[in-house]
Motif scaffolding. Structure first.
Motif, mmCIF file in Angstrom:
data_model
loop_
_atom_site.group_PDB
_atom_site.id
_atom_site.type_symbol
_atom_site.label_atom_id
_atom_site.label_comp_id
_atom_site.label_asym_id
_atom_site.label_seq_id
_atom_site.Cartn_x
_atom_site.Cartn_y
_atom_site.Cartn_z
ATOM 1 N N THR A 198 0.867 -1.157 -0.124
ATOM 2 C CA THR A 198 -0.052 0.133 -0.085
ATOM 3 C C THR A 198 0.891 1.254 -0.066
ATOM 4 N N LEU A 199 0.198 2.430 -0.019
ATOM 5 C CA LEU A 199 1.119 3.732 -0.180
ATOM 6 C C LEU A 199 1.761 3.839 1.309
ATOM 7 N N LEU A 200 1.274 3.454 2.263
ATOM 8 C CA LEU A 200 1.897 3.404 4.032
ATOM 9 C C LEU A 200 2.611 2.074 4.303
ATOM 10 N N ASP A 201 2.516 0.964 3.290
ATOM 11 C CA ASP A 201 3.163 -0.272 3.687
ATOM 12 C C ASP A 201 3.804 -1.135 2.583
ATOM 13 N N GLN A 202 5.068 -0.725 2.249
ATOM 14 C CA GLN A 202 5.539 -1.460 1.063
ATOM 15 C C GLN A 202 6.302 -2.844 1.196
ATOM 16 N N SER A 203 6.188 -3.352 2.481
ATOM 17 C CA SER A 203 6.821 -4.579 2.983
ATOM 18 C C SER A 203 6.963 -5.773 1.874
ATOM 19 N N ALA A 204 5.588 -5.829 1.283
ATOM 20 C CA ALA A 204 5.723 -6.750 0.259
ATOM 21 C C ALA A 204 6.930 -6.657 -1.062
ATOM 22 N N ARG A 205 7.283 -5.476 -1.236
ATOM 23 C CA ARG A 205 8.320 -5.106 -2.433
ATOM 24 C C ARG A 205 9.643 -5.825 -1.956
ATOM 25 N N ASP A 206 9.714 -5.935 -0.704
ATOM 26 C CA ASP A 206 11.204 -6.189 -0.268
ATOM 27 C C ASP A 206 11.519 -7.752 -0.895
ATOM 28 N N GLU A 207 10.665 -8.572 -0.797
ATOM 29 C CA GLU A 207 10.737 -10.080 -1.422
ATOM 30 C C GLU A 207 9.862 -10.599 -2.086
ATOM 31 N N LEU A 208 8.357 -10.528 -1.512
ATOM 32 C CA LEU A 208 7.397 -11.202 -2.152
ATOM 33 C C LEU A 208 7.194 -10.892 -3.554
ATOM 34 N N LEU A 209 7.193 -9.529 -3.855
ATOM 35 C CA LEU A 209 6.532 -9.065 -5.280
ATOM 36 C C LEU A 209 7.877 -9.637 -6.152
ATOM 37 N N PRO A 210 8.990 -9.365 -5.909
ATOM 38 C CA PRO A 210 9.848 -9.705 -7.073
ATOM 39 C C PRO A 210 9.893 -11.313 -7.116
ATOM 40 N N LEU A 211 9.904 -11.892 -6.071
ATOM 41 C CA LEU A 211 9.941 -13.494 -6.158
ATOM 42 C C LEU A 211 8.625 -13.846 -6.577
ATOM 43 N N ALA A 212 7.373 -13.482 -6.589
ATOM 44 C CA ALA A 212 6.245 -13.690 -7.371
ATOM 45 C C ALA A 212 6.335 -13.469 -8.813
ATOM 46 N N ARG A 213 6.996 -12.535 -9.090
ATOM 47 C CA ARG A 213 7.316 -12.060 -10.614
ATOM 48 C C ARG A 213 8.035 -13.015 -11.316
ATOM 49 N N GLU A 214 9.236 -13.387 -10.591
ATOM 50 C CA GLU A 214 10.363 -14.347 -10.978
ATOM 51 C C GLU A 214 9.596 -15.932 -11.205
ATOM 52 N N ARG A 215 8.757 -16.304 -10.444
ATOM 53 C CA ARG A 215 7.997 -17.482 -10.353
ATOM 54 C C ARG A 215 6.895 -17.569 -11.048
ATOM 55 N N GLY A 216 6.433 -16.459 -11.548
ATOM 56 C CA GLY A 216 5.286 -16.464 -12.496
ATOM 57 C C GLY A 216 3.892 -16.501 -11.396
ATOM 58 N N VAL A 217 4.008 -16.153 -10.194
ATOM 59 C CA VAL A 217 2.636 -16.192 -9.231
ATOM 60 C C VAL A 217 2.248 -14.979 -9.338
ATOM 61 N N GLY A 218 0.897 -14.762 -9.356
ATOM 62 C CA GLY A 218 0.227 -13.622 -9.403
ATOM 63 C C GLY A 218 -0.302 -13.257 -8.123
ATOM 64 N N VAL A 219 -0.222 -11.708 -7.911
ATOM 65 C CA VAL A 219 -0.391 -11.218 -6.501
ATOM 66 C C VAL A 219 -1.770 -10.428 -6.424
#
Length: 337
Positions: A198-219
């Protein structure tokens, strides 16, 4: 309404209706308002609907199923969740539910990520929804149940997917770290992250989002208003953050975000919806609604263009780490049906 198709899973409209409020989250709503929320979402082009047994002890699923009953089944996507079995509890039926929903405590929630528990839970959901299948099934909040959820839980869901019973499987949580472990270690197709992108919490950007992108997992991004602090043009004095009174420093940050939004002719809630969708791993944003007006407002906010200059200024001021994605970086959207 535009749609995105993850590498593994069904096509999802960029806006989904989260049905927790159809289960009387926090306060009662009428059957008429619940149906109105679904009908208005549909009329706005929404074809992605998310629910769970936990929401109102089955009330959300019953109301959603009733509202969708006259719609063509091939025309929408429904996700529900497993991990909390609903067991009849006549001894407590005269009390109020203590799980945050304004419903009688006629059932009790029992954590169960076993194969049998998941099959029983899904069977109950299909009965309440009055559907012959759902499209997506998530493991629901397995924070304290990693060992069982990541083994027998995922295995049961993958079995259902491989049999063609469901189209996609995953996990939905209010944290990003364990979701990243699901993506890294298990065969999930989608994850739903609530409040952590979210605009106030970007903790998913640290690991989850790049890893999901790499593995083809939708968020799928949920709780993008952080339960209320980002839901109004200006953060109110009594705003909540993650369902608790918002800390003063976060309220001040939300006010600073609102200042920038206003300079660019955008409201804070409009930016809160647009922000997650800029990341190429994100396939949909799920928003709740209590009635038709809120559903229409959600769709109108999504449709409002947000200028690139807004994201640049937010990054320059350090209010977001950086622009979360370049225009066109997300999967090519398709027009919804």
């Amino acid at each position: 309404m535009r749609s995105r198709t993850p590498a593994r899973g069904p096509e999802l409209t960029e806006l989904g209706l989260g049905a927790a409020q159809l289960g009387n989250l926090g306060r009662e709503i009428s059957d008429t308002d619940a149906r109105g929320a679904v009908d208005a979402a549909w009329d706005s082009g929404v074809r992605h609907f998310d629910t769970a047994p936990h929401y109102g002890l089955g009330l959300s699923e019953r109301r959603l199923g009733a509202a969708l009953a006259r719609r063509p089944r091939t025309g929408f996507t429904v996700s529900t969740k497993v991990g909390r079995l609903l067991e009849p509890s006549p001894a407590t039926a005269h009390r109020r539910d203590d799980g945050g929903f304004a419903v009688p405590a006629a059932f009790r929630r029992v954590w169960d990520f076993s194969r049998d528990g998941i099959l029983r839970s899904l069977e109950g959901s299909l009965d309440r929804l009055d559907l012959d299948h759902v499209d997506v099934v998530y493991l629901h909040d397995p924070d304290d149940h990693w060992e069982q959820a990541s083994t027998t839980g995922v295995d049961a869901l993958v079995e259902l997917r491989d049999q063609g019973v469901v189209k996609a499987v995953g996990a939905g949580m209010n944290q990003a770290a364990m979701l990243a472990e699901f993506v890294r270690r298990t065969d999930v197709d989608l994850v739903m992250v609530a409040g952590r992108h979210t605009l106030l919490d970007q903790s998913a950007r640290d690991e989850l989002l790049p890893l999901a992108r790499e593995r083809g997992v939708g968020v799928v991004a949920a709780a993008v208003y952080n339960s209320g602090l980002l839901a109004a043009r200006r953060p109110p004095a009594d705003a909540t953050y993650d369902y608790l009174p918002a800390p003063r420093e976060l309220t001040a940050r939300a006010a600073a975000l609102a200042d920038v939004c206003e300079r660019h002719g955008v409201t804070l809630p409009q930016a809160a919806i647009a922000y997650p969708l800029r990341h190429p791993a994100v396939v949909s944003v799920v928003l709740g609604a209590r009635d038709a007006r809120q559903s229409r407002t959600n769709a109108e906010r999504l449709a409002t263009p947000v200028p690139e200059a807004l994201w640049a200024e937010l990054a320059d001021l350090g209010l977001v780490p950086d622009a979360p994605g370049a225009p066109g970086a997300a999967p090519a959207p398709r027009e919804g049906t």
